[in-house]
Design a protein around this motif. Structure first.
Motif, mmCIF file in Angstrom:
data_model
loop_
_atom_site.group_PDB
_atom_site.id
_atom_site.type_symbol
_atom_site.label_atom_id
_atom_site.label_comp_id
_atom_site.label_asym_id
_atom_site.label_seq_id
_atom_site.Cartn_x
_atom_site.Cartn_y
_atom_site.Cartn_z
ATOM 1 N N VAL A 93 0.843 -1.189 0.000
ATOM 2 C CA VAL A 93 0.000 0.000 0.000
ATOM 3 C C VAL A 93 0.881 1.242 0.000
ATOM 4 N N LEU A 94 0.666 2.120 -0.973
ATOM 5 C CA LEU A 94 1.367 3.401 -0.980
ATOM 6 C C LEU A 94 0.445 4.462 -0.388
ATOM 7 N N VAL A 95 0.891 5.055 0.717
ATOM 8 C CA VAL A 95 0.122 6.132 1.340
ATOM 9 C C VAL A 95 0.840 7.439 1.030
ATOM 10 N N THR A 96 0.147 8.397 0.416
ATOM 11 C CA THR A 96 0.779 9.710 0.210
ATOM 12 C C THR A 96 0.333 10.634 1.340
ATOM 13 N N GLY A 97 1.255 11.500 1.777
ATOM 14 C CA GLY A 97 0.901 12.422 2.865
ATOM 15 C C GLY A 97 0.713 11.707 4.192
ATOM 16 N N GLY A 98 1.429 10.607 4.365
ATOM 17 C CA GLY A 98 1.271 9.795 5.574
ATOM 18 C C GLY A 98 1.893 10.392 6.826
ATOM 19 N N ALA A 99 2.606 11.524 6.692
ATOM 20 C CA ALA A 99 3.156 12.160 7.893
ATOM 21 C C ALA A 99 2.248 13.281 8.393
ATOM 22 N N GLY A 100 1.125 13.494 7.700
ATOM 23 C CA GLY A 100 0.177 14.523 8.130
ATOM 24 C C GLY A 100 -0.797 13.957 9.155
ATOM 25 N N PHE A 101 -1.802 14.742 9.451
ATOM 26 C CA PHE A 101 -2.759 14.373 10.507
ATOM 27 C C PHE A 101 -3.511 13.070 10.183
ATOM 28 N N ILE A 102 -4.294 13.077 9.115
ATOM 29 C CA ILE A 102 -5.130 11.885 8.852
ATOM 30 C C ILE A 102 -4.258 10.745 8.339
ATOM 31 N N GLY A 103 -3.284 11.084 7.475
ATOM 32 C CA GLY A 103 -2.404 10.050 6.911
ATOM 33 C C GLY A 103 -1.672 9.267 7.990
ATOM 34 N N SER A 104 -1.173 9.953 9.017
ATOM 35 C CA SER A 104 -0.425 9.223 10.059
ATOM 36 C C SER A 104 -1.382 8.376 10.906
ATOM 37 N N ASN A 105 -2.548 8.905 11.199
ATOM 38 C CA ASN A 105 -3.541 8.088 11.912
ATOM 39 C C ASN A 105 -3.902 6.854 11.091
ATOM 40 N N PHE A 106 -3.989 7.059 9.755
ATOM 41 C CA PHE A 106 -4.346 5.935 8.879
ATOM 42 C C PHE A 106 -3.233 4.872 8.872
ATOM 43 N N ILE A 107 -1.986 5.318 8.794
ATOM 44 C CA ILE A 107 -0.870 4.341 8.780
ATOM 45 C C ILE A 107 -0.853 3.554 10.094
ATOM 46 N N LEU A 108 -1.023 4.256 11.209
ATOM 47 C CA LEU A 108 -1.009 3.552 12.508
ATOM 48 C C LEU A 108 -2.174 2.558 12.574
ATOM 49 N N TYR A 109 -3.314 2.977 12.058
ATOM 50 C CA TYR A 109 -4.489 2.088 12.006
ATOM 51 C C TYR A 109 -4.195 0.879 11.112
ATOM 52 N N TRP A 110 -3.577 1.145 9.947
ATOM 53 C CA TRP A 110 -3.402 0.081 8.952
ATOM 54 C C TRP A 110 -2.399 -0.979 9.438
ATOM 55 N N ILE A 111 -1.292 -0.525 10.016
ATOM 56 C CA ILE A 111 -0.294 -1.534 10.437
ATOM 57 C C ILE A 111 -0.828 -2.365 11.607
ATOM 58 N N LYS A 112 -1.748 -1.791 12.380
ATOM 59 C CA LYS A 112 -2.358 -2.548 13.474
ATOM 60 C C LYS A 112 -3.359 -3.571 12.927
ATOM 61 N N ASN A 113 -4.132 -3.167 11.940
ATOM 62 C CA ASN A 113 -5.231 -4.011 11.462
ATOM 63 C C ASN A 113 -4.890 -4.885 10.255
#
Ligand code: NAD
Ligand code: TYD
Length: 337
Positions: free
Chosen positions: A3-23
């Motif tokens: 999965v390529l996440v763009t803008g993953g160091a921003g507010f929603i992107g970082s929450n999404f990455i943390l969510y994704w690696i957990k789930n």
């Protein structure tokens, strides 16, 4: 799955990455981020020692960087954007560059790479503004009517994404969500600005009469919605995502936060209104509820308390963010309040 996440160091992107690696611990996650003022790798400390996570420092407007990041990618989740309306009023050019040109460059590379899904994160602001007494809500069929440089650039990017589906058959989905709030939100946006100003004993700027209405979505609810769209969403479709706050205006929100934090309403400072300020956003999220079974987990009040608690417990994070470059913007936007 990669999965390529763009803008993953921003507010929603970082929450999404943390969510994704957990789930989805078996997936590889690549984060492509330019690290603008809004990008902060501190948000992703938890991901640092996860083998399946990697970071690429790069600009979505740089074709070479995107080409490299796209290698072997199955799914793109596109968050990268200039995201603050007030900054778009001060200087629209970076919004057109990143949000429009950057999105087109990503789409081209996604097509070349035969990705299985390109999911574009957009906003309810593309639909324009409702009147305060209007009981209508925005839905997936509402006509576009963007009114700020920010929303106009996001509307353009939505059109480009849809055109790549129709013209080239790129397997896209789009979500148009309402105002997010929660951990790691840059304190230039209303809720974190209010909480952190109160914690610092500073005044809380309220634009105009304060009777502007947004539809508030907790960031974790948003991440669950994106997950469902990626798993079960229909290719080519748009999904609107909103929260449980019914017509709550900015002033009421600030008063609520002040009450929870046991501060004084004297901290409220009415300031000059935003030009072209959209009066009200409200989202009808029945499509994603009925088709994918999504709904927000908690009420606005419960999520706002949790958010206040997060900022209270993460003073180091927001103090660092609020120092430096941000102070220049703050003085330009608010003067000496
Ligand atoms: P944000 O401003 O917190 O983060 C944006 C991220 O994108 C940052 O990490 C930044 O460094 C990165 N970025 C900016 N320009 C880039 C470029 N040219 N190349 C690579 N990376 C770049 O934004 P956010 O609030 O997390 O919003 C994420 C997405 O969600 C955006 O597309 C925004 O339009 C959309 N959205 C946000 C909200 C909200 O309430 N925050 C609501 C609706 C939609
Ligand atoms: P914001 O968080 O900037 O999100 P958006 O403009 O994308 O909706 O603003 C949310 C609402 O709060 C909006 O009506 C503008 C208002 N607002 C203030 O009253 N004072 C502020 O200092 C800020 C940043 C926003």
């Amino acid at each position: 799955m990669k999965v390529l996440v763009t803008g993953g160091a921003g507010f929603i992107g970082s929450n999404f990455i943390l969510y994704w690696i957990k789930n989805h611990p078996d997936d590889k996650v690549v984060n492509l981020d330019k690290l603008t003022y809004a990008g902060n790798l501190e948000n992703l400390k938890e991901a640092d020692n996860i083998d399946n996570y990697s970071f690429i420092h790069g600009d979505i407007c740089d074709t070479k960087a995107v080409e490299k990041a796209m290698d072997g990618v199955d799914m793109v989740v596109h968050f990268a954007a200039e995201s603050h309306v007030d900054r778009s009023i001060m200087e629209p050019a970076p919004f057109v560059m990143t949000n429009v040109v950057g999105t087109q460059i990503l789409l081209d590379q996604a097509l070349k790479n035969n990705v299985k899904r390109f999911h574009h994160i957009s906003t309810d602001e593309v639909y324009g503004s409702l009147n305060l007494n209007d009981s209508n809500k925005f839905n997936e069929r509402t006509n576009y009517n963007p009114r700020s440089p920010y929303s106009a650039s996001k509307a353009s990017s939505d059109h480009l994404v849809k055109s790549y589906f129709v013209t080239y058959g790129l397997p896209i989905t789009i979500s148009n969500c309402s105002n997010n709030f929660g951990p790691y939100q840059f304190p230039e946006k209303l809720i974190p600005l209010a909480i952190t100003n109160i914690l610092e004993g500073k005044r809380v700027p309220v634009y105009g009469d304060g009777l502007y209405v947004r539809d508030w979505l907790y960031v974790e609810d948003h991440c669950r919605a994106i997950d469902l769209i990626l798993q079960k969403g229909k290719i080519g479709e748009t999904y609107c995502i909103g929260g449980l706050a019914e017509d709550i205006n900015n002033l009421t929100i600030i008063k609520k936060i002040i009450k929870i934090m046991k501060a004084n309403e004297k901290l409220i400072e009415f300031v000059k209104d935003r030009p072209g300020h959209d009066r009200k956003y409200s989202i009808d999220w029945s499509k994603i509820k009925n088709e994918l079974g999504w709904s927000p987990l908690h009420s606005f009040d419960e999520w706002v308390e949790k958010t206040i608690e997060w900022y209270e417990n993460n003073e180091n994070w927001w103090k660092r963010v609020k120092s430096g470059e941000y102070q220049k913007y703050y003085r330009k936007q608010y003067g000496n309040i």
